[in-house]
Write a protein that holds these residues in place. Structure first.
Motif, mmCIF file in Angstrom:
data_model
loop_
_atom_site.group_PDB
_atom_site.id
_atom_site.type_symbol
_atom_site.label_atom_id
_atom_site.label_comp_id
_atom_site.label_asym_id
_atom_site.label_seq_id
_atom_site.Cartn_x
_atom_site.Cartn_y
_atom_site.Cartn_z
ATOM 1 N N LEU A 1 -0.253 -14.843 2.807
ATOM 2 C CA LEU A 1 -0.464 -13.650 1.974
ATOM 3 C C LEU A 1 -1.484 -13.926 0.872
ATOM 4 O O LEU A 1 -2.409 -13.128 0.645
ATOM 5 C CB LEU A 1 0.868 -13.206 1.350
ATOM 6 C CG LEU A 1 1.946 -12.761 2.346
ATOM 7 C CD1 LEU A 1 3.252 -12.489 1.628
ATOM 8 C CD2 LEU A 1 1.484 -11.524 3.095
ATOM 9 N N GLN B 1 5.689 -8.581 -6.142
ATOM 10 C CA GLN B 1 6.978 -9.214 -5.810
ATOM 11 C C GLN B 1 7.975 -8.201 -5.256
ATOM 12 O O GLN B 1 8.927 -8.568 -4.597
ATOM 13 C CB GLN B 1 7.577 -9.890 -7.046
ATOM 14 C CG GLN B 1 6.824 -11.130 -7.470
ATOM 15 C CD GLN B 1 7.548 -11.911 -8.538
ATOM 16 O OE1 GLN B 1 8.602 -11.504 -9.018
ATOM 17 N NE2 GLN B 1 7.006 -13.047 -8.911
ATOM 18 N N MET B 2 7.776 -6.908 -5.570
ATOM 19 C CA MET B 2 8.690 -5.887 -5.060
ATOM 20 C C MET B 2 8.233 -5.353 -3.703
ATOM 21 O O MET B 2 8.948 -4.630 -3.042
ATOM 22 C CB MET B 2 8.792 -4.719 -6.044
ATOM 23 C CG MET B 2 9.184 -5.137 -7.438
ATOM 24 S SD MET B 2 9.638 -3.743 -8.506
ATOM 25 C CE MET B 2 8.229 -2.684 -8.397
ATOM 26 N N PHE B 3 6.971 -5.700 -3.327
ATOM 27 C CA PHE B 3 6.382 -5.158 -2.112
ATOM 28 C C PHE B 3 6.791 -6.032 -0.931
ATOM 29 O O PHE B 3 6.589 -7.237 -0.948
ATOM 30 C CB PHE B 3 4.861 -5.168 -2.272
ATOM 31 C CG PHE B 3 4.113 -4.438 -1.208
ATOM 32 C CD1 PHE B 3 3.957 -3.067 -1.271
ATOM 33 C CD2 PHE B 3 3.555 -5.132 -0.150
ATOM 34 C CE1 PHE B 3 3.250 -2.393 -0.289
ATOM 35 C CE2 PHE B 3 2.849 -4.464 0.839
ATOM 36 C CZ PHE B 3 2.701 -3.088 0.758
ATOM 37 N N ASN B 4 7.378 -5.418 0.071
ATOM 38 C CA ASN B 4 7.861 -6.217 1.198
ATOM 39 C C ASN B 4 6.801 -6.366 2.272
ATOM 40 O O ASN B 4 6.217 -5.390 2.720
ATOM 41 C CB ASN B 4 9.118 -5.589 1.793
ATOM 42 C CG ASN B 4 10.313 -5.835 0.911
ATOM 43 O OD1 ASN B 4 10.414 -6.895 0.293
ATOM 44 N ND2 ASN B 4 11.193 -4.876 0.810
ATOM 45 N N PHE B 5 6.546 -7.619 2.648
ATOM 46 C CA PHE B 5 5.618 -7.925 3.722
ATOM 47 C C PHE B 5 6.418 -8.297 4.967
ATOM 48 O O PHE B 5 7.519 -8.843 4.843
ATOM 49 C CB PHE B 5 4.728 -9.104 3.335
ATOM 50 C CG PHE B 5 3.795 -8.818 2.212
ATOM 51 C CD1 PHE B 5 2.537 -8.301 2.473
ATOM 52 C CD2 PHE B 5 4.154 -9.061 0.901
ATOM 53 C CE1 PHE B 5 1.655 -8.035 1.433
ATOM 54 C CE2 PHE B 5 3.280 -8.798 -0.141
ATOM 55 C CZ PHE B 5 2.026 -8.283 0.130
ATOM 56 N N PRO B 6 5.860 -8.028 6.158
ATOM 57 C CA PRO B 6 6.580 -8.451 7.358
ATOM 58 C C PRO B 6 6.591 -9.974 7.453
ATOM 59 O O PRO B 6 5.630 -10.632 7.066
ATOM 60 C CB PRO B 6 5.759 -7.833 8.486
ATOM 61 C CG PRO B 6 4.390 -7.719 7.919
ATOM 62 C CD PRO B 6 4.581 -7.399 6.468
ATOM 63 N N VAL B 7 7.707 -10.541 7.907
ATOM 64 C CA VAL B 7 7.742 -11.980 8.138
ATOM 65 C C VAL B 7 7.930 -12.238 9.623
ATOM 66 O O VAL B 7 7.108 -12.862 10.275
ATOM 67 C CB VAL B 7 8.858 -12.657 7.328
ATOM 68 C CG1 VAL B 7 8.957 -14.129 7.704
ATOM 69 C CG2 VAL B 7 8.573 -12.520 5.853
ATOM 70 N N ALA C 1 1.796 -6.646 -14.434
ATOM 71 C CA ALA C 1 2.398 -5.541 -13.689
ATOM 72 C C ALA C 1 2.059 -5.666 -12.208
ATOM 73 O O ALA C 1 2.895 -5.402 -11.337
ATOM 74 C CB ALA C 1 1.906 -4.205 -14.236
ATOM 75 N N PHE C 2 0.814 -6.108 -11.920
ATOM 76 C CA PHE C 2 0.416 -6.291 -10.509
ATOM 77 C C PHE C 2 1.268 -7.367 -9.839
ATOM 78 O O PHE C 2 1.766 -7.173 -8.724
ATOM 79 C CB PHE C 2 -1.073 -6.659 -10.431
ATOM 80 C CG PHE C 2 -1.476 -7.191 -9.082
ATOM 81 C CD1 PHE C 2 -1.600 -6.344 -8.007
ATOM 82 C CD2 PHE C 2 -1.686 -8.555 -8.899
ATOM 83 C CE1 PHE C 2 -1.939 -6.832 -6.762
ATOM 84 C CE2 PHE C 2 -2.029 -9.056 -7.660
ATOM 85 C CZ PHE C 2 -2.155 -8.190 -6.586
ATOM 86 N N PHE D 1 4.256 -8.449 -10.727
ATOM 87 C CA PHE D 1 5.627 -7.937 -10.632
ATOM 88 C C PHE D 1 5.739 -6.960 -9.457
ATOM 89 O O PHE D 1 6.651 -7.039 -8.618
ATOM 90 C CB PHE D 1 5.994 -7.242 -11.947
ATOM 91 C CG PHE D 1 7.468 -7.122 -12.203
ATOM 92 C CD1 PHE D 1 8.375 -6.887 -11.179
ATOM 93 C CD2 PHE D 1 7.968 -7.224 -13.498
ATOM 94 C CE1 PHE D 1 9.726 -6.771 -11.433
ATOM 95 C CE2 PHE D 1 9.319 -7.115 -13.760
ATOM 96 C CZ PHE D 1 10.202 -6.876 -12.715
ATOM 97 N N ALA D 2 4.761 -6.037 -9.352
ATOM 98 C CA ALA D 2 4.790 -5.046 -8.278
ATOM 99 C C ALA D 2 4.655 -5.727 -6.919
ATOM 100 O O ALA D 2 5.330 -5.355 -5.955
ATOM 101 C CB ALA D 2 3.679 -4.020 -8.482
ATOM 102 N N HIS E 1 8.657 -11.469 0.277
ATOM 103 C CA HIS E 1 7.713 -10.990 -0.730
ATOM 104 C C HIS E 1 6.970 -12.158 -1.371
ATOM 105 O O HIS E 1 7.375 -13.311 -1.254
ATOM 106 C CB HIS E 1 8.426 -10.150 -1.782
ATOM 107 C CG HIS E 1 9.393 -10.931 -2.622
ATOM 108 N ND1 HIS E 1 9.008 -11.612 -3.738
ATOM 109 C CD2 HIS E 1 10.715 -11.142 -2.486
ATOM 110 C CE1 HIS E 1 10.058 -12.201 -4.263
ATOM 111 N NE2 HIS E 1 11.113 -11.944 -3.516
#
Lengths: 254, 335
Positions: B193, B54-60, B48-49, B51-52, B67
């Motif tokens: 990351l 992968q949904m969390f957007n990081f600045p590029v 779940a971590f 998967f979550a 992600h």
């Protein structure tokens, strides 16, 4: 491409497709996707037939077309790739509106678009008419190892919670003046992700302790709540046979 | 890189499917040995971590986001067996429930995104720990580089599968160049990351990081603060070096493989493509007599070009968005 998974997958309803036993539905879907994937690309009529069968199932499931189309957006990145194919592929060139395109490449693009679109639509219909827990139950009945379905079950159960923890960490950082614009600003977010991992791991240990205290011995009790009726298998195999027959005829005639 | 149905041929799907099933079977057994009956809740919540994340957007760059893919991260934190197992579960659920990636494409998707990234990334991580200082800083750099390279490995694996199972005639070197070029850049983000995420876990709970379990705890407490700039620069240098060095190995290999492909009747892809006359066609720079040197130049040029295009896109987005941003800043400025 993993982004944008937040939409609702399941659409509540009472159609025959909704009520069908999950293992029959999954087996029918799997056979249909394999049939679509093995249909030769030159057999355009076969793809029309596949789409026809799919349309009947969508109608029977009482799923709005907009729901299916909106969720189909997930394949857009690959549509982009597919549209580039005719320009970079080799082989014989054909002139289209004054631009030289590869004939093989055009077929390749059609192949990817048709199969990706149909394959994804079939998955969308299954997920749209079957609750997550029932899908896992169906997989288990199709002899997928229980450990895998259990891990997937725990993952789905805790997904929203962990995603929410990450979101709260981001909110806290934004509240303290974090302005994420460049990869250089990603460090606090990555560290927060590390912290959320520690919390997830510790949560896993807590959940395990709670399970032990409730009598967990290493295997999960089986819940036998749904009985498969013969009609479910007949319906499911009817759809699967239609798709498989189309594919076989298409392979033989091309 | 969730490939859809029909992207590679049926034979490739079946062959990679068999490899993936075998790899998941081995991972399942090892995970049970490693975690016992804790396996289900721990692996499930860790999945779940991932998967979550992968949904969390990081600045590029300039407000655009990307992600994590998480294969190497999962392997370093939980070991390669549990790591590949949970990423495989994520990929399977994404295909079945989210229609992201084809169901018949699961064989190669699981192989490329779970098995190759977790086992490959972990192998690179452990190899780097042999040469880097075994401190927290060393672990951060080893994780970052391993994660970046795991993404490139994944792209390479896809290209190799393409060689045998292409569904349309785009030549191997075009696919290889495009995939590896793009993924070198994605790998820089993944590396930064992953490095900092592992660094945070090592600082808080070093006992949880499977990849450093045998390292000395007191040495792990030795942390020098790592400048972000230095880290990103290191990532860039590594990818440049990688492109230059790997192109040397990559060059003779496709020849052999292409011959195999031709022998097995897959010769359509061997036809020259539209870019055959471009200066870097076939990965050898025109006008340079020395073959290894010209290959290196072509590889490095590929990275520089990709980077330049990326930065150009970023600049374009930023210029368009800057007017609105300035207005926004004014609103938020403290008064």
């Amino acid at each position: 491409m993993g982004a944008g998974h937040a939409h609702t997958l399941y659409r509540h309803g009472h159609s025959h497709v909704h009520r069908m036993a999950p293992q029959a539905k999954l087996a029918a879907a799997f056979v249909s996707v394999v049939a679509v994937a093995t249909t030769p690309r030159e057999a355009v009529w076969a793809f029309a037939l596949h789409a026809g069968v799919l349309a009947v199932v969508v109608a029977a499931a009482e799923l709005p077309l907009g729901f299916v189309l909106r969720r189909l957006l997930v394949i857009v990145p690959f549509v982009g790739v597919a549209l580039l194919i005719p320009f970079v592929a080799g082989g014989e060139q054909v002139e289209v509106l004054g631009v030289g395109l590869s004939r093989e490449g055009l077929w390749g693009a059609w192949n990817v678009l048709a199969k990706a679109g149909l394959g994804a639509s079939i998955s969308i219909v299954v997920a749209g008419t079957t609750e997550e827990a029932r899908i896992l139950e169906g997989l288990e009945r199709l002899r997928v190892p229980t450990t895998l379905t259990l891990i997937a079950g725990f993952m789905l159960r805790y997904l929203v919670l962990i995603a929410e923890e990450l979101r709260r960490a981001r909110t806290a950082m934004l509240a303290r003046g974090w302005v994420p614009r460049w990869l250089g600003d990603a460090r606090p977010a990555a560290s927060a992700a590390g912290v959320v991992f520690v919390r997830s791991y510790e949560r896993g240990e807590r959940v395990h302790a709670a399970m032990l205290s409730r009598g967990f011995t290493g295997t999960m009790p089986e819940l036998d709540t749904h009985v498969t009726s013969g009609t479910d298998w007949v319906l499911g195999m009817g759809v699967a046979t239609a798709a498989a027959a189309t594919a076989v005829v298409a392979v033989v005639t091309t | 890189m969730h490939a859809p149905d029909g992207f590679l041929t049926a034979g490739t799907a079946v062959a990679t499917g068999a490899i993936s099933v075998g790899a998941i079977g081995v991972s399942l057994r090892q995970a049970r040995e490693q975690l016992g009956d804790k396996q289900v809740p721990l692996a499930g919540i860790s999945a779940a971590f991932i998967f979550a994340a992968q949904m969390f957007n990081f600045p590029v760059a300039a407000g655009t986001t990307g992600h994590l893919l998480g294969g190497a991260l999962a392997a370093i934190l939980l070991g390669p067996a549990v790591g590949s197992l949970i990423v495989a579960v994520v990929v399977i659920v994404q295909a079945l429930l989210f229609a992201d990636g084809g169901v018949t494409a699961l064989g190669y998707n699981v192989l490329n995104m779970a098995v190759v990234t977790a086992f490959g990334g972990y192998a690179i991580f452990r190899a780097l720990l042999r040469v880097l200082p075994r401190t927290a800083t060393g672990v951060v750099f080893a994780s970052g580089i391993a994660a970046g390279l795991s993404v490139v490995l994944s792209a390479t694996a896809f290209s190799l599968e393409w060689l045998f199972g292409a569904s349309f005639p785009v030549p191997f070197d075009t696919v290889f160049g495009a995939m590896v070029g793009v993924h070198l850049l994605i790998g820089v983000g993944e590396g930064v990351l992953t490095g900092f995420a592992v660094g945070a876990v090592v600082a808080a709970r070093p006992d949880l990081v499977a990849g450093v379990r045998d390292l000395d705890r007191t040495a792990l407490r030795d942390r020098t603060s790592i400048g972000m700039r230095g880290f990103a620069l290191a990532g860039l240098l590594v990818s440049l070096l990688f492109a230059t060095v790997v192109s040397q190995f990559a060059a003779p290999a496709p020849d052999g493989l292409e011959r195999v492909a031709q022998d097995t009747g897959f010769d359509a892809a061997a036809e020259d493509h539209a870019l055959a006359d471009s200066p870097f066609a076939d990965y050898a720079t025109a006008g340079l007599g020395n073959e290894p040197l010209s290959l290196a130049v072509a590889g490095a040029a590929g990275v520089v070009i990709t980077l330049a295009v990326g930065l150009g896109l970023v600049a374009a987005v930023r210029d368009r968005g800057s007017a609105g941003d300035r207005a926004g800043d004014r609103q938020h400025s403290p008064t």
